[in-house]
Scaffold this motif. Structure first.
Motif, PDB file in Angstrom:
ATOM      1  N   SER A 196      54.510  67.149  66.634  1.00 53.72           N
ATOM      2  CA  SER A 196      53.641  66.663  65.570  1.00 53.72           C
ATOM      3  C   SER A 196      54.442  66.090  64.405  1.00 53.72           C
ATOM      4  O   SER A 196      53.884  65.479  63.497  1.00 53.72           O
ATOM      5  CB  SER A 196      52.743  67.798  65.070  1.00 53.72           C
ATOM      6  OG  SER A 196      53.527  68.831  64.489  1.00 53.72           O
ATOM      7  N   GLU A 230      53.424  70.655  71.232  1.00 56.33           N
ATOM      8  CA  GLU A 230      52.559  69.583  70.740  1.00 56.33           C
ATOM      9  C   GLU A 230      52.141  69.845  69.292  1.00 56.33           C
ATOM     10  O   GLU A 230      52.052  68.920  68.482  1.00 56.33           O
ATOM     11  CB  GLU A 230      51.313  69.492  71.636  1.00 56.33           C
ATOM     12  CG  GLU A 230      50.241  68.532  71.167  1.00 56.33           C
ATOM     13  CD  GLU A 230      50.595  67.075  71.379  1.00 56.33           C
ATOM     14  OE1 GLU A 230      50.042  66.225  70.659  1.00 56.33           O
ATOM     15  OE2 GLU A 230      51.412  66.780  72.272  1.00 56.33           O
ATOM     16  N   ARG A 231      51.901  71.101  68.982  1.00 58.94           N
ATOM     17  CA  ARG A 231      51.405  71.454  67.655  1.00 58.94           C
ATOM     18  C   ARG A 231      52.514  71.683  66.634  1.00 58.94           C
ATOM     19  O   ARG A 231      52.236  71.832  65.450  1.00 58.94           O
ATOM     20  CB  ARG A 231      50.533  72.707  67.757  1.00 58.94           C
ATOM     21  CG  ARG A 231      49.217  72.447  68.492  1.00 58.94           C
ATOM     22  CD  ARG A 231      48.437  73.729  68.697  1.00 58.94           C
ATOM     23  NE  ARG A 231      47.121  73.455  69.281  1.00 58.94           N
ATOM     24  CZ  ARG A 231      46.259  74.397  69.678  1.00 58.94           C
ATOM     25  NH1 ARG A 231      46.585  75.681  69.532  1.00 58.94           N
ATOM     26  NH2 ARG A 231      45.104  74.075  70.199  1.00 58.94           N
ATOM     27  N   THR A 232      53.749  71.743  67.101  1.00 57.05           N
ATOM     28  CA  THR A 232      54.868  71.974  66.177  1.00 57.05           C
ATOM     29  C   THR A 232      55.840  70.801  66.207  1.00 57.05           C
ATOM     30  O   THR A 232      55.732  69.874  65.429  1.00 57.05           O
ATOM     31  CB  THR A 232      55.601  73.288  66.535  1.00 57.05           C
ATOM     32  OG1 THR A 232      56.008  73.258  67.918  1.00 57.05           O
ATOM     33  CG2 THR A 232      54.694  74.483  66.324  1.00 57.05           C
ATOM     34  N   LYS A 258      56.017  61.921  66.747  1.00 54.20           N
ATOM     35  CA  LYS A 258      54.575  61.759  66.897  1.00 54.20           C
ATOM     36  C   LYS A 258      54.179  60.531  67.708  1.00 54.20           C
ATOM     37  O   LYS A 258      53.115  60.507  68.315  1.00 54.20           O
ATOM     38  CB  LYS A 258      53.885  61.733  65.526  1.00 54.20           C
ATOM     39  CG  LYS A 258      54.190  60.529  64.699  1.00 54.20           C
ATOM     40  CD  LYS A 258      53.233  60.388  63.490  1.00 54.20           C
ATOM     41  CE  LYS A 258      53.167  61.647  62.685  1.00 54.20           C
ATOM     42  NZ  LYS A 258      52.308  61.492  61.470  1.00 54.20           N
ATOM     43  N   LYS A 292      43.291  68.185  72.841  1.00 55.63           N
ATOM     44  CA  LYS A 292      44.494  69.016  72.780  1.00 55.63           C
ATOM     45  C   LYS A 292      44.101  70.489  72.628  1.00 55.63           C
ATOM     46  O   LYS A 292      44.240  71.100  71.573  1.00 55.63           O
ATOM     47  CB  LYS A 292      45.391  68.592  71.612  1.00 55.63           C
ATOM     48  CG  LYS A 292      45.661  67.105  71.520  1.00 55.63           C
ATOM     49  CD  LYS A 292      46.410  66.590  72.715  1.00 55.63           C
ATOM     50  CE  LYS A 292      46.755  65.109  72.530  1.00 55.63           C
ATOM     51  NZ  LYS A 292      47.325  64.503  73.731  1.00 55.63           N
ATOM     52  N   THR A 293      43.569  71.055  73.696  1.00 59.52           N
ATOM     53  CA  THR A 293      43.151  72.452  73.677  1.00 59.52           C
ATOM     54  C   THR A 293      43.950  73.243  74.708  1.00 59.52           C
ATOM     55  O   THR A 293      44.545  72.674  75.624  1.00 59.52           O
ATOM     56  CB  THR A 293      41.654  72.591  74.003  1.00 59.52           C
ATOM     57  OG1 THR A 293      41.430  72.167  75.355  1.00 59.52           O
ATOM     58  CG2 THR A 293      40.808  71.741  73.053  1.00 59.52           C
ATOM     59  N   THR A 294      43.919  74.559  74.553  1.00 59.83           N
ATOM     60  CA  THR A 294      44.624  75.423  75.503  1.00 59.83           C
ATOM     61  C   THR A 294      44.104  75.209  76.913  1.00 59.83           C
ATOM     62  O   THR A 294      44.877  75.085  77.875  1.00 59.83           O
ATOM     63  CB  THR A 294      44.456  76.906  75.104  1.00 59.83           C
ATOM     64  OG1 THR A 294      44.982  77.101  73.795  1.00 59.83           O
ATOM     65  CG2 THR A 294      45.176  77.816  76.080  1.00 59.83           C
ATOM     66  N   LEU A 296      51.640  72.979  74.829  1.00 61.90           N
ATOM     67  CA  LEU A 296      50.685  72.923  73.724  1.00 61.90           C
ATOM     68  C   LEU A 296      51.331  73.392  72.429  1.00 61.90           C
ATOM     69  O   LEU A 296      51.124  72.801  71.364  1.00 61.90           O
ATOM     70  CB  LEU A 296      49.469  73.800  74.041  1.00 61.90           C
ATOM     71  CG  LEU A 296      48.377  73.830  72.972  1.00 61.90           C
ATOM     72  CD1 LEU A 296      47.803  72.441  72.742  1.00 61.90           C
ATOM     73  CD2 LEU A 296      47.280  74.811  73.367  1.00 61.90           C
ATOM     74  N   ARG A 297      52.151  74.426  72.536  1.00 63.61           N
ATOM     75  CA  ARG A 297      52.862  74.931  71.358  1.00 63.61           C
ATOM     76  C   ARG A 297      53.791  73.856  70.780  1.00 63.61           C
ATOM     77  O   ARG A 297      53.843  73.640  69.572  1.00 63.61           O
ATOM     78  CB  ARG A 297      53.679  76.165  71.747  1.00 63.61           C
ATOM     79  CG  ARG A 297      54.507  76.770  70.631  1.00 63.61           C
ATOM     80  CD  ARG A 297      53.639  77.407  69.582  1.00 63.61           C
ATOM     81  NE  ARG A 297      54.437  78.064  68.561  1.00 63.61           N
ATOM     82  CZ  ARG A 297      53.947  78.579  67.455  1.00 63.61           C
ATOM     83  NH1 ARG A 297      52.654  78.509  67.203  1.00 63.61           N
ATOM     84  NH2 ARG A 297      54.738  79.171  66.581  1.00 63.61           N
TER      85      ARG A 297
END
Length: 197
Positions: free
Chosen positions: A186, A181-183, A191, A112-114, A178-179
């Motif tokens: 999650s 995914e991380r907020t 999830k 899960k990277t940019t 991605l943003r």
């Protein structure tokens, strides 16, 4: 295949977003630049894969296609109906299914990277272009009236005009995904959404 209420709701949301994205220039006329309409379908198809995952992302795009084919005016220029199949550009609509699946699959299987999310989004865009352009070429050659002097090279040259905006939008979709995914994704209620694919 049984879908949870959350999955049905999110899939329905992306069907609506695709309809809006197809006709955004009717809502926001200034999004026609140099005579080229800036539609958001590819953007939302990529985002569907990133947010919903491969399975549900592809399902949401299938529903979008089916809704349009039964006559609901969700395609570009508020069109719909089974006759849309014979239009040379229908391949781009079909490609959204594969775009969402591929984008979702890559973001599920890789870190899960940019870089991964941007790469997956650009890969989804490439599938959209490859499938749609080849469909358009064969459609013109087999059943549609091709313009005079129409060649395979010309079909791809037509795609040069929207390419820059689609690259930009694909990158934005990856970054936005991605943003999320991380907020949002999650959080506990979301999830398991992508892991269930």
């Amino acid at each position: 295949m049984k879908l949870r209420t959350t999955e049905i709701t999110l899939a329905g949301m992306f069907v609506a977003l695709m309809a809006i994205g197809a006709n955004i220039t009717s809502i926001v006329p200034f999004m026609v630049i140099g005579g080229v309409p800036i539609t958001l379908q590819t953007f939302f198809a990529i985002l569907a894969g990133v947010v919903l995952g491969s399975r549900l992302g592809a399902i949401s795009m299938m529903v979008y296609v089916l809704v349009g084919l039964v006559g609901v005016p969700v395609f570009a220029q508020f069109t719909g109906g089974f006759a849309s199949i014979i239009k040379p550009t229908f391949g781009f609509i079909v490609s959204f299914i594969f775009t969402a699946f591929a984008t979702g699959y890559l973001t599920e299987k890789m870190k899960k990277t940019t870089g991964v999310f941007v790469f997956a989004s650009l890969a989804g865009m490439a599938i959209n272009y490859a499938f749609g352009t080849n469909w358009m070429y064969f459609a013109y050659k087999i059943w549609a009236s091709a313009p005079e002097g129409f060649t395979y090279k010309l079909a791809w040259l037509w795609m040069v005009v929207p390419l820059p905006k689609d690259i930009i939008l694909a990158v934005l979709a990856g970054l936005m995904g991605l943003r999320l995914e991380r907020t949002l994704l999650s959080r506990s209620q979301f999830k398991n959404l992508r892991t269930a694919n």
